[in-house]
Design a protein around this motif. Structure first.
Motif, PDB file in Angstrom:
ATOM      1  N   ARG A 171       0.818  -1.214   0.000  1.00 12.91           N
ATOM      2  CA  ARG A 171       0.000   0.000   0.000  1.00 12.91           C
ATOM      3  C   ARG A 171       0.855   1.269   0.000  1.00 12.91           C
ATOM      4  O   ARG A 171       0.427   2.316  -0.503  1.00 12.91           O
ATOM      5  CB  ARG A 171      -0.957  -0.013   1.198  1.00 12.91           C
ATOM      6  N   PRO A 201      -2.506   8.578  -5.299  1.00 15.52           N
ATOM      7  CA  PRO A 201      -3.842   8.021  -5.049  1.00 15.52           C
ATOM      8  C   PRO A 201      -4.855   8.310  -6.149  1.00 15.52           C
ATOM      9  O   PRO A 201      -5.705   7.468  -6.443  1.00 15.52           O
ATOM     10  CB  PRO A 201      -4.253   8.699  -3.732  1.00 15.52           C
ATOM     11  N   ALA A 202      -4.781   9.489  -6.775  1.00 14.40           N
ATOM     12  CA  ALA A 202      -5.754   9.831  -7.823  1.00 14.40           C
ATOM     13  C   ALA A 202      -5.643   8.858  -8.997  1.00 14.40           C
ATOM     14  O   ALA A 202      -6.658   8.430  -9.564  1.00 14.40           O
ATOM     15  CB  ALA A 202      -5.535  11.262  -8.300  1.00 14.40           C
ATOM     16  N   ALA A 244      -6.943   5.351  -7.794  1.00 15.20           N
ATOM     17  CA  ALA A 244      -8.392   5.368  -7.615  1.00 15.20           C
ATOM     18  C   ALA A 244      -9.117   5.365  -8.951  1.00 15.20           C
ATOM     19  O   ALA A 244     -10.127   4.661  -9.128  1.00 15.20           O
ATOM     20  CB  ALA A 244      -8.796   6.598  -6.798  1.00 15.20           C
ATOM     21  N   GLY A 265     -11.183   2.134  -9.702  1.00 17.73           N
ATOM     22  CA  GLY A 265     -12.606   2.438  -9.718  1.00 17.73           C
ATOM     23  C   GLY A 265     -13.233   2.179 -11.073  1.00 17.73           C
ATOM     24  O   GLY A 265     -14.333   1.602 -11.171  1.00 17.73           O
ATOM     25  N   THR A 325      -0.455  -1.513  -7.367  1.00 13.75           N
ATOM     26  CA  THR A 325      -1.544  -1.001  -8.215  1.00 13.75           C
ATOM     27  C   THR A 325      -2.381  -2.113  -8.801  1.00 13.75           C
ATOM     28  O   THR A 325      -3.622  -2.083  -8.729  1.00 13.75           O
ATOM     29  CB  THR A 325      -0.954  -0.139  -9.349  1.00 13.75           C
ATOM     30  N   ALA A 373     -10.653  -4.502  -6.406  1.00  8.19           N
ATOM     31  CA  ALA A 373     -11.822  -3.666  -6.698  1.00  8.19           C
ATOM     32  C   ALA A 373     -12.775  -4.380  -7.654  1.00  8.19           C
ATOM     33  O   ALA A 373     -14.002  -4.365  -7.459  1.00  8.19           O
ATOM     34  CB  ALA A 373     -11.373  -2.328  -7.292  1.00  8.19           C
TER      35      ALA A 373
END
Length: 245
Positions: free
Chosen positions: A63, A69-70, A73, A77, A168, A175
């Motif tokens: 992690r 993070p952007a 995500a 996502g 990553t 996810a």
């Protein structure tokens, strides 16, 4: 039945070897072989649980090594959103089409590895493409159980350091699995029996990973890659023959 079971176990062993050697990629071998022996929905359902469980701990362990993070995500996502669309395709497309989808995904992976092995994607462009690449990879994962032609190729092209790559790609798989598994249950593809098969598959994959780690240390990367690509090509050709037969 015994021959099919042994072939499925061998597929999981090979997938575990690949994951041990590279940190990712078990489904790229296991899903096509299991799909060829049985069908695509079963192959996707069996590998969904191992994908979630085997990647959770890696995602947590790495992690602190992830890119901004952007970026992560957006990639993960969009992958989850794509997995929803892909699972709907899995539930509604004919079996022949699904087999050809898996074969096409494998051929795309092979072609890109051969034609553009040194392609480099800048960090700035990679950040802009994170969501589209994640979504397309998620669609492939949901529909065929194989996202590697997009997901792994995209991250490899960015030349991320190994810890950043693992941090990553494992979060991306987590996810997708978190939305894919409930949908597989809702569509009737995943049952208690399938979950047990998935846990057994996880055991085989984890037990095979040390062999992959050993081979990565004692066999040249080029020789290992060539062997994997030849194996994948044979599997994909067999999938095409099965779907057209």
């Amino acid at each position: 039945m015994i021959v099919e079971t042994l072939c499925a176990v061998l597929a999981l062993v090979l997938g575990g070897v690949l994951k041990g050697a590279t940190g990712a990629g078990a489904p790229i071998i296991a899903v096509p072989i299991i799909a060829m022996l049985y069908d695509v929905p079963l192959a996707v359902a069996i590998l969904a649980v191992p994908s979630l469980l085997s990647n959770v701990w890696q995602a947590w362990s790495y992690r602190r090594d992830r890119p901004p993070p952007a970026f992560v995500a957006a990639f993960a996502g969009a992958g989850a959103a794509g997995a929803i669309a892909g699972t709907i395709m899995l539930a509604n497309l004919p079996s022949e089409t699904l087999l050809l989808t898996v074969a096409g995904a494998v051929f795309a992976y092979i072609a890109f590895r051969l034609l553009r092995p040194d392609w480099v994607l800048s960090i700035a462009l990679g950040q802009r493409l994170a969501a589209p690449a994640g979504f397309l990879g998620g669609v492939l994962q949901g529909a065929s159980g194989v996202s590697a032609p997009v997901s792994i190729t995209f991250l490899n092209a960015m030349k991320l350091e190994r810890p950043a790559f693992i941090g990553t790609i494992t979060l991306f798989f987590v996810a997708m699995s978190m939305v894919q598994i409930p949908m597989l249950v809702a569509y009737g593809f995943m049952s208690a029996t399938t979950v047990l098969l998935g846990l057994g598959a996880l055991g085989v994959i984890v037990a095979s990973m040390p062999l992959g780690t050993y081979l990565a240390q004692h066999v040249s990367r080029e020789a290992f890659d060539r062997t994997i690509l030849v194996l994948l090509a044979l599997i994909a050709l067999r999938l095409v023959a099965t779907s057209l037969g």
